[in-house]
Design a protein around this motif. Structure first.
Motif, PDB file in Angstrom:
ATOM      1  N   GLU A   1       0.827  -1.211   0.000  1.00 27.24           N
ATOM      2  CA  GLU A   1       0.000   0.000   0.000  1.00 27.24           C
ATOM      3  C   GLU A   1       0.859   1.259   0.000  1.00 27.24           C
ATOM      4  O   GLU A   1       0.513   2.254  -0.655  1.00 27.24           O
ATOM      5  CB  GLU A   1      -0.918  -0.005   1.224  1.00 27.24           C
ATOM      6  CG  GLU A   1      -1.983  -1.089   1.204  1.00 27.24           C
ATOM      7  CD  GLU A   1      -2.732  -1.206   2.531  1.00 27.24           C
ATOM      8  OE1 GLU A   1      -3.687  -2.006   2.599  1.00 27.24           O
ATOM      9  OE2 GLU A   1      -2.374  -0.490   3.494  1.00 27.24           O
ATOM     10  N   PHE A   2       1.985   1.218   0.724  1.00 30.33           N
ATOM     11  CA  PHE A   2       2.887   2.374   0.738  1.00 30.33           C
ATOM     12  C   PHE A   2       3.401   2.677  -0.665  1.00 30.33           C
ATOM     13  O   PHE A   2       3.403   3.832  -1.104  1.00 30.33           O
ATOM     14  CB  PHE A   2       4.072   2.090   1.673  1.00 30.33           C
ATOM     15  CG  PHE A   2       5.093   3.189   1.730  1.00 30.33           C
ATOM     16  CD1 PHE A   2       4.975   4.234   2.638  1.00 30.33           C
ATOM     17  CD2 PHE A   2       6.192   3.193   0.867  1.00 30.33           C
ATOM     18  CE1 PHE A   2       5.910   5.257   2.690  1.00 30.33           C
ATOM     19  CE2 PHE A   2       7.141   4.207   0.903  1.00 30.33           C
ATOM     20  CZ  PHE A   2       7.001   5.243   1.826  1.00 30.33           C
ATOM     21  N   GLU A   3       3.837   1.647  -1.373  1.00 31.33           N
ATOM     22  CA  GLU A   3       4.353   1.842  -2.729  1.00 31.33           C
ATOM     23  C   GLU A   3       3.261   2.393  -3.654  1.00 31.33           C
ATOM     24  O   GLU A   3       3.510   3.313  -4.443  1.00 31.33           O
ATOM     25  CB  GLU A   3       4.894   0.513  -3.275  1.00 31.33           C
ATOM     26  CG  GLU A   3       5.555   0.635  -4.629  1.00 31.33           C
ATOM     27  CD  GLU A   3       6.237  -0.652  -5.061  1.00 31.33           C
ATOM     28  OE1 GLU A   3       6.916  -0.638  -6.109  1.00 31.33           O
ATOM     29  OE2 GLU A   3       6.094  -1.681  -4.356  1.00 31.33           O
ATOM     30  N   GLU A   4       2.044   1.839  -3.542  1.00 31.53           N
ATOM     31  CA  GLU A   4       0.937   2.314  -4.380  1.00 31.53           C
ATOM     32  C   GLU A   4       0.582   3.767  -4.058  1.00 31.53           C
ATOM     33  O   GLU A   4       0.346   4.573  -4.961  1.00 31.53           O
ATOM     34  CB  GLU A   4      -0.294   1.420  -4.164  1.00 31.53           C
ATOM     35  CG  GLU A   4      -0.111   0.003  -4.688  1.00 31.53           C
ATOM     36  CD  GLU A   4      -1.236  -0.924  -4.256  1.00 31.53           C
ATOM     37  OE1 GLU A   4      -2.067  -0.509  -3.392  1.00 31.53           O
ATOM     38  OE2 GLU A   4      -1.301  -2.060  -4.762  1.00 31.53           O
ATOM     39  N   THR A   5       0.549   4.104  -2.759  1.00 31.48           N
ATOM     40  CA  THR A   5       0.211   5.472  -2.345  1.00 31.48           C
ATOM     41  C   THR A   5       1.295   6.446  -2.773  1.00 31.48           C
ATOM     42  O   THR A   5       1.000   7.564  -3.243  1.00 31.48           O
ATOM     43  CB  THR A   5       0.020   5.532  -0.814  1.00 31.48           C
ATOM     44  OG1 THR A   5      -0.999   4.603  -0.437  1.00 31.48           O
ATOM     45  CG2 THR A   5      -0.374   6.934  -0.371  1.00 31.48           C
ATOM     46  N   ALA A   6       2.559   6.047  -2.633  1.00 29.02           N
ATOM     47  CA  ALA A   6       3.664   6.912  -3.058  1.00 29.02           C
ATOM     48  C   ALA A   6       3.588   7.191  -4.557  1.00 29.02           C
ATOM     49  O   ALA A   6       3.821   8.328  -5.002  1.00 29.02           O
ATOM     50  CB  ALA A   6       4.996   6.259  -2.706  1.00 29.02           C
ATOM     51  N   ALA A   7       3.236   6.172  -5.341  1.00 26.61           N
ATOM     52  CA  ALA A   7       3.115   6.353  -6.795  1.00 26.61           C
ATOM     53  C   ALA A   7       1.992   7.340  -7.129  1.00 26.61           C
ATOM     54  O   ALA A   7       2.134   8.197  -8.017  1.00 26.61           O
ATOM     55  CB  ALA A   7       2.872   5.009  -7.467  1.00 26.61           C
ATOM     56  N   LYS A   8       0.864   7.233  -6.410  1.00 26.52           N
ATOM     57  CA  LYS A   8      -0.256   8.152  -6.650  1.00 26.52           C
ATOM     58  C   LYS A   8       0.128   9.585  -6.290  1.00 26.52           C
ATOM     59  O   LYS A   8      -0.201  10.536  -7.010  1.00 26.52           O
ATOM     60  CB  LYS A   8      -1.467   7.718  -5.831  1.00 26.52           C
ATOM     61  CG  LYS A   8      -2.121   6.431  -6.309  1.00 26.52           C
ATOM     62  CD  LYS A   8      -3.270   6.015  -5.388  1.00 26.52           C
ATOM     63  CE  LYS A   8      -3.884   4.699  -5.817  1.00 26.52           C
ATOM     64  NZ  LYS A   8      -4.944   4.247  -4.881  1.00 26.52           N
ATOM     65  N   ILE A   9       0.817   9.761  -5.150  1.00 26.15           N
ATOM     66  CA  ILE A   9       1.226  11.103  -4.723  1.00 26.15           C
ATOM     67  C   ILE A   9       2.198  11.703  -5.732  1.00 26.15           C
ATOM     68  O   ILE A   9       2.089  12.887  -6.103  1.00 26.15           O
ATOM     69  CB  ILE A   9       1.862  11.058  -3.320  1.00 26.15           C
ATOM     70  CG1 ILE A   9       0.806  10.701  -2.276  1.00 26.15           C
ATOM     71  CG2 ILE A   9       2.524  12.393  -2.971  1.00 26.15           C
ATOM     72  CD1 ILE A   9       1.354  10.457  -0.887  1.00 26.15           C
ATOM     73  N   ALA A  10       3.144  10.894  -6.214  1.00 28.90           N
ATOM     74  CA  ALA A  10       4.117  11.382  -7.198  1.00 28.90           C
ATOM     75  C   ALA A  10       3.417  11.790  -8.490  1.00 28.90           C
ATOM     76  O   ALA A  10       3.786  12.780  -9.135  1.00 28.90           O
ATOM     77  CB  ALA A  10       5.165  10.309  -7.469  1.00 28.90           C
ATOM     78  N   GLU A  11       2.392  11.035  -8.867  1.00 27.54           N
ATOM     79  CA  GLU A  11       1.634  11.367 -10.080  1.00 27.54           C
ATOM     80  C   GLU A  11       0.858  12.670  -9.895  1.00 27.54           C
ATOM     81  O   GLU A  11       0.804  13.512 -10.809  1.00 27.54           O
ATOM     82  CB  GLU A  11       0.664  10.226 -10.405  1.00 27.54           C
ATOM     83  CG  GLU A  11      -0.135  10.445 -11.686  1.00 27.54           C
ATOM     84  CD  GLU A  11      -1.067   9.281 -11.996  1.00 27.54           C
ATOM     85  OE1 GLU A  11      -1.826   9.402 -12.978  1.00 27.54           O
ATOM     86  OE2 GLU A  11      -1.042   8.276 -11.261  1.00 27.54           O
ATOM     87  N   ILE A  12       0.292  12.878  -8.717  1.00 27.68           N
ATOM     88  CA  ILE A  12      -0.490  14.098  -8.441  1.00 27.68           C
ATOM     89  C   ILE A  12       0.400  15.329  -8.357  1.00 27.68           C
ATOM     90  O   ILE A  12       0.077  16.386  -8.913  1.00 27.68           O
ATOM     91  CB  ILE A  12      -1.281  13.937  -7.128  1.00 27.68           C
ATOM     92  CG1 ILE A  12      -2.349  12.846  -7.271  1.00 27.68           C
ATOM     93  CG2 ILE A  12      -1.937  15.257  -6.706  1.00 27.68           C
ATOM     94  CD1 ILE A  12      -2.956  12.395  -5.949  1.00 27.68           C
ATOM     95  N   THR A  13       1.519  15.206  -7.667  1.00 28.28           N
ATOM     96  CA  THR A  13       2.359  16.380  -7.377  1.00 28.28           C
ATOM     97  C   THR A  13       3.515  16.573  -8.343  1.00 28.28           C
ATOM     98  O   THR A  13       4.088  17.663  -8.424  1.00 28.28           O
ATOM     99  CB  THR A  13       2.946  16.268  -5.959  1.00 28.28           C
ATOM    100  OG1 THR A  13       3.837  15.141  -5.901  1.00 28.28           O
ATOM    101  CG2 THR A  13       1.842  16.112  -4.924  1.00 28.28           C
ATOM    102  N   GLY A  14       3.882  15.493  -9.036  1.00 28.88           N
ATOM    103  CA  GLY A  14       5.069  15.577  -9.884  1.00 28.88           C
ATOM    104  C   GLY A  14       6.362  15.529  -9.087  1.00 28.88           C
ATOM    105  O   GLY A  14       7.441  15.818  -9.617  1.00 28.88           O
ATOM    106  N   LYS A  15       6.267  15.144  -7.815  1.00 21.86           N
ATOM    107  CA  LYS A  15       7.434  15.083  -6.935  1.00 21.86           C
ATOM    108  C   LYS A  15       7.403  13.773  -6.147  1.00 21.86           C
ATOM    109  O   LYS A  15       6.338  13.163  -5.980  1.00 21.86           O
ATOM    110  CB  LYS A  15       7.421  16.244  -5.940  1.00 21.86           C
ATOM    111  CG  LYS A  15       7.416  17.626  -6.559  1.00 21.86           C
ATOM    112  CD  LYS A  15       7.272  18.681  -5.452  1.00 21.86           C
ATOM    113  CE  LYS A  15       7.190  20.078  -6.033  1.00 21.86           C
ATOM    114  NZ  LYS A  15       6.994  21.096  -4.964  1.00 21.86           N
TER     115      LYS A  15
END
Length: 442
Positions: free
Chosen positions: A194-208
């Motif tokens: 879940e951490f990896e999936e959430t990190a990927a979503k955050i990176a996609e949203i923020t570009g960071k």
């Protein structure tokens, strides 16, 4: 700057490892005849004992002095014991001062400590075994009220006995931006998948990158523990060296998240509290102590709500979280029974329910007593980092203090710092770094 840091750390480690072969076998102190009965003595005159500490944060220092004043005006006054509380800078400064004082023969009676330093001080025979005091019928301790890890930590030195007791405790927790998570429909991850999936979503949203882990050494050891590989035994055997393929796999997985850009290392920020407070990252893992600083760093023009959760775990792994803290130790090379007894009365007071409760009146420290952790007073006033930390204390682990023929616990720690820096910041090959680390310690 990072390159110079690595050079300096490597030089320090070489010196540390070289020194290992020069030290004598640790001996402890206790003259061999102390019992639970004969350590208790009547004080023939008033006694002043010195207590050295390494607390520099203003609010924590204020609380500590209030605790000592309460002792001096209460139990101490009744028994003729006065505690002279002395600040010695940060913990590194304190430990250097204690080491010098031991060599000079003018050491404090009680000192704050860390496990690695206690191991070093045992060489001098000046650290008092607390076992008979703990077992004393009138002024002993109820060890059943302690979390197991803190009892294990206090009694797993190279010499049999209890040579420290817990005082300030904190666990690793996961910080996250509540407002950001709510606005984007994100759930707080509880597993590494879940951490990896959430990190990927955050990176996609923020570009960071979403965030990361503050300290590479804690990341390494915790992933080793959670995967059932293990970090070290209490006497310093490298467990991950025996399961190198598995160790390489899990660290390579973590490195891959950095390479994908969904998380990062703190780099020149050193800690994520600053980037998190400025909403440059949305979640990160660090000590519960970080909770003391985040609100100080959040700009008045851009406030947001944040909270904490337990760190993620592997679905098929062993629950584990790193716990750190400052300990208490008694020092003496004179064998003066009255001074030792007065020192113990103060140490016993510092282990009391009331002191444990007061120490935890801040935002990050955890109770080492189960009774305090379960109390309404603590639970009603606990900050997010404390609540997340308490959830994890039953499966917490610590770094033991040890010394082998070729390396110490602190030397290993520093080598892992360099290895993880190379892996996460310089894209080094994981297997090459771990094999190099292991070979250097042989």
């Amino acid at each position: 700057m990072k390159k110079w840091l690595c050079v300096l750390l490597t030089l320090c480690m070489v010196l540390t490892l070289a020194a290992c072969g020069e030290k004598a076998t640790p001996s402890g102190d206790n003259k061999g005849d102390a019992t639970a009965e004969n350590v208790e003595v009547k004080l023939s005159k008033p006694i002043t004992i010195t207590f050295w500490h390494g607390i520099v944060q203003e609010n924590m220092q204020k609380t500590l002095y209030e605790i000592v004043d309460t002792f001096n005006n209460g139990i101490g006054k009744e028994m003729g014991i006065t505690v002279d509380c002395q600040a010695k800078g940060e913990m590194g400064d304190l430990e250097n001062a204690v080491t010098a004082a031991i060599k000079a023969g003018n050491m404090p009676n009680v000192t704050m400590s860390e496990a690695a330093s206690v191991t070093d001080w045992l060489q001098s025979g000046s650290v008092v075994d607390l076992t008979p005091y703990i077992k004393n019928a009138n002024h002993g301790l109820n060890l059943d009220d302690y979390y197991d890890i803190y009892i294990e930590d206090s009694s797993s030195y190279p010499v049999a006995g209890f040579y420290s007791l817990p005082l300030y405790v904190a666990c690793e927790v996961m910080y996250y931006n509540v407002d950001f998570f709510n606005a984007n429909g994100l759930s707080v991850p509880t597993t590494w998948t879940e951490f990896e999936e959430t990190a990927a979503k955050i990176a996609e949203i923020t570009g960071k990158p979403a965030g990361g882990w503050d300290e590479g050494v804690k990341c390494f050891s915790t992933l080793m523990e959670q995967k059932g590989i293990g970090y070290t035994t209490r006497d310093g055997k490298l467990l991950f060296a025996d399961k190198l393929d598995e160790a390489v796999d899990v660290i390579s997985w973590y490195q891959s998240m950095v390479e994908r850009g969904i998380i990062r290392a703190p780099g020149e920020d050193f800690f994520f509290s600053g980037p998190f407070a400025n909403q440059q990252v949305q979640m990160y893992i660090s000590s519960g102590n970080e909770g003391e600083f985040i609100n100080m760093k959040i700009p008045e023009s851009a406030p947001f709500e944040w909270s904490c959760a337990p760190i993620p775990q592997f679905e098929d792994g062993t629950k584990a979280d790193y716990a750190e803290g400052f300990l208490l130790s008694m020092l003496d090379n004179t064998g003066d029974l009255e001074t030792r007894w007065a020192s113990w009365i103060f140490m016993q007071y510092m282990q009391s329910y009331d002191v444990c409760q007061k120490i935890n009146s801040g935002e990050s420290r955890l109770p080492f007593l189960k009774s305090v952790a379960a109390s309404k007073e603590f639970l009603d006033n606990a900050a997010p980092a404390q609540l997340a930390g308490v959830e994890q204390q039953d499966f917490a682990y610590t770094y033991p203090g040890f010394e082998t023929d070729t390396y110490t616990s602190s030397g290993l720690h520093d080598y892992v710092v360099v290895a993880m820096d190379n892996i996460l910041n310089n894209d080094a090959d994981v297997r090459t770094e771990l094999e190099s680390l292991i070979n250097r310690l042989k």
